[in-house]
Design an enzyme around this catalytic site. Sequence first.
Site, mmCIF file in Angstrom:
data_model
loop_
_atom_site.group_PDB
_atom_site.id
_atom_site.type_symbol
_atom_site.label_atom_id
_atom_site.label_comp_id
_atom_site.label_asym_id
_atom_site.label_seq_id
_atom_site.Cartn_x
_atom_site.Cartn_y
_atom_site.Cartn_z
ATOM 1 N N GLY A 240 59.646 22.867 46.046
ATOM 2 C CA GLY A 240 59.042 23.421 44.845
ATOM 3 C C GLY A 240 58.745 24.898 45.006
ATOM 4 O O GLY A 240 58.016 25.295 45.910
ATOM 5 N N ASP B 28 42.221 20.590 33.959
ATOM 6 C CA ASP B 28 43.525 20.042 34.327
ATOM 7 C C ASP B 28 43.804 18.686 33.705
ATOM 8 O O ASP B 28 44.960 18.255 33.639
ATOM 9 C CB ASP B 28 43.626 19.904 35.857
ATOM 10 C CG ASP B 28 43.732 21.239 36.560
ATOM 11 O OD1 ASP B 28 43.671 22.282 35.880
ATOM 12 O OD2 ASP B 28 43.876 21.247 37.800
ATOM 13 N N LEU C 16 30.270 20.116 46.105
ATOM 14 C CA LEU C 16 30.617 20.478 44.735
ATOM 15 C C LEU C 16 31.770 21.488 44.738
ATOM 16 O O LEU C 16 32.132 22.030 45.768
ATOM 17 C CB LEU C 16 29.400 21.078 44.039
ATOM 18 C CG LEU C 16 28.145 20.198 43.978
ATOM 19 C CD1 LEU C 16 26.978 20.978 43.375
ATOM 20 C CD2 LEU C 16 28.414 18.933 43.177
ATOM 21 N N HIS D 97 43.014 58.649 38.500
ATOM 22 C CA HIS D 97 44.102 59.020 39.400
ATOM 23 C C HIS D 97 43.528 59.333 40.780
ATOM 24 O O HIS D 97 42.518 60.023 40.877
ATOM 25 C CB HIS D 97 44.838 60.249 38.862
ATOM 26 C CG HIS D 97 45.857 60.798 39.815
ATOM 27 N ND1 HIS D 97 47.090 60.196 39.990
ATOM 28 C CD2 HIS D 97 45.824 61.881 40.650
ATOM 29 C CE1 HIS D 97 47.769 60.892 40.881
ATOM 30 N NE2 HIS D 97 47.023 61.935 41.305
ATOM 31 N N HIS E 51 40.446 29.275 35.726
ATOM 32 C CA HIS E 51 39.773 30.095 34.713
ATOM 33 C C HIS E 51 39.977 29.543 33.306
ATOM 34 O O HIS E 51 39.124 29.711 32.446
ATOM 35 C CB HIS E 51 40.208 31.565 34.803
ATOM 36 C CG HIS E 51 41.683 31.789 34.917
ATOM 37 N ND1 HIS E 51 42.383 31.585 36.088
ATOM 38 C CD2 HIS E 51 42.597 32.219 34.016
ATOM 39 C CE1 HIS E 51 43.657 31.879 35.897
ATOM 40 N NE2 HIS E 51 43.812 32.252 34.648
ATOM 41 N N LYS F 62 32.196 12.860 43.014
ATOM 42 C CA LYS F 62 32.409 11.774 43.978
ATOM 43 C C LYS F 62 32.406 12.252 45.418
ATOM 44 O O LYS F 62 32.160 11.470 46.334
ATOM 45 C CB LYS F 62 33.716 11.041 43.671
ATOM 46 C CG LYS F 62 34.983 11.842 43.892
ATOM 47 C CD LYS F 62 36.197 10.962 43.634
ATOM 48 C CE LYS F 62 37.489 11.718 43.852
ATOM 49 N NZ LYS F 62 38.674 10.849 43.651
ATOM 50 N N LYS G 94 43.210 31.517 49.289
ATOM 51 C CA LYS G 94 43.059 32.973 49.278
ATOM 52 C C LYS G 94 42.483 33.487 50.596
ATOM 53 O O LYS G 94 42.826 34.582 51.057
ATOM 54 C CB LYS G 94 42.168 33.429 48.113
ATOM 55 C CG LYS G 94 42.644 32.987 46.738
ATOM 56 C CD LYS G 94 44.140 33.199 46.544
ATOM 57 C CE LYS G 94 44.677 32.408 45.369
ATOM 58 N NZ LYS G 94 44.903 30.981 45.628
#
Length: 468
Positions: free
Chosen positions: A182, A314, A38, A446, A323, A34, A51
């Site tokens: 929150g 969701d 995208l 290391h 993900h 909509k 981020k």
Amino acid sequence: MSSFDVVVIGSGPGGYVSAIRCAQLGFNTAIIEKYPTLGGTCLNVGCIPSKALLDSSHHYHDATSHFKEHGIDIAGEIKVNFEQMIARKQGVVDQNVSGIKYLMDKNKITVLEGVGSFEDATHVKVTKNDGSSETIEAKNVIIATGSKPSSLPFIKIDKEKIITSTEALKLKEVPKHLVIIGGGVIGLELGQVYLRLGAQVSVVEYMDRIIPTMDASLSKELTKVLKKQGMKFYTSHKVKSVERNGADVKVEAENKKGETITLDGDYALVSVGRRPFTDGLNADKAGVKLTDRGQVEVNEHLQTNVSTIYAIGDVVRGAMLAHKAEEEGVFVAETIAGQKPHIDYNLVPGVVYTWPEVAAVGKTEEQLKEAGVQYKSGSFPFKALGRSRASMDTDGFVKILADAKTDEVLGVHMIGARTADLIAEAVTAMEFKASAEDISRMSHAHPTYAEAVKEAALAATDNRPLHM
């Protein structure tokens, strides 16, 4: 009337990835979005822009707090050009969004701009912004309409001073005092952005700790670190009212003893979670059932009660993670193709992109105790690593939980530098049913942060970390 093998409604991470996989599998695919861009919430007003601001503010924080110790002297006062910071964020968003458009073209996916709504189980109407519409036919439909920020019934979001995460990503100024309602992932990430830039930040959380769905040890450590950075917390407090008075906002909250606190700020960020978004979908016209929580009801194949209609991301049960939606998008595409894909939801990692980062996969200690599972635990602090000391990123730890009898890794919980990337090692190990000893016997380069994973595995195996 145009006809497609698969029509995807929504172009977020779940939707566009699903469309790509469908096209790869040879399906004639269309995707409906909509908005003029995208990528959905994640790319436009969620994961990517947040981020970008986290990284920009991190650079500023390092310049003002750590450069001198590193031997880097900067002449003159270091200032925030907030307008440029927001502009760079938008540039990052634009690059990612254009990348999705390129992928749609590359895979010959038809992109339809407008609101997608069901006419019936096999026909979807696309209503454009100018009011015109077209109806397309679909053999299969994938609902990927995502989520929207939730609020509390008595809070009026004005998008100016009482805001959601969407508005928090495009403010014109750095708040003087940002009150966050929150203490979950979104609130803490955006809170740290503005804390670094000079805002006073107060977090009001209803539960007795921040990031309450994650392992309690991670919550404790993150609280300690953020307090040290200057963030204030009011846990076990229920917000009673949020009122705007001109340029100011007043938040009143009450603790379990009935005591009331009042926080006066210039912005209030309402960050109490997200809700499934099915507005305008007209699911009932297709006969698709929704749950009492507004989610699209699906079975183990992410199939609705209508056999040719699926739902992902969701808008269905489970964690609201980009993900997770991507995995479900691929899963559905391959299911439609007759393949036998799988998703292990226990192995979908969760990440908080504050600094230090927080990441986890598998079971928490609280979950194992509740289930009566006998387990052993091994932890290793980042401050004991040479790499951490070299970079001055010594906060945090890695904790590995393993079955007391079989040594199989049941959960990995970490907080520290680059744990958002390190958690993939744990996911890989657990996908292949690795034991703590398996991880402890793998060679880790290391000096790296990843050595903390090996050391935690050694601690879990038989309490024999090498560097502690």
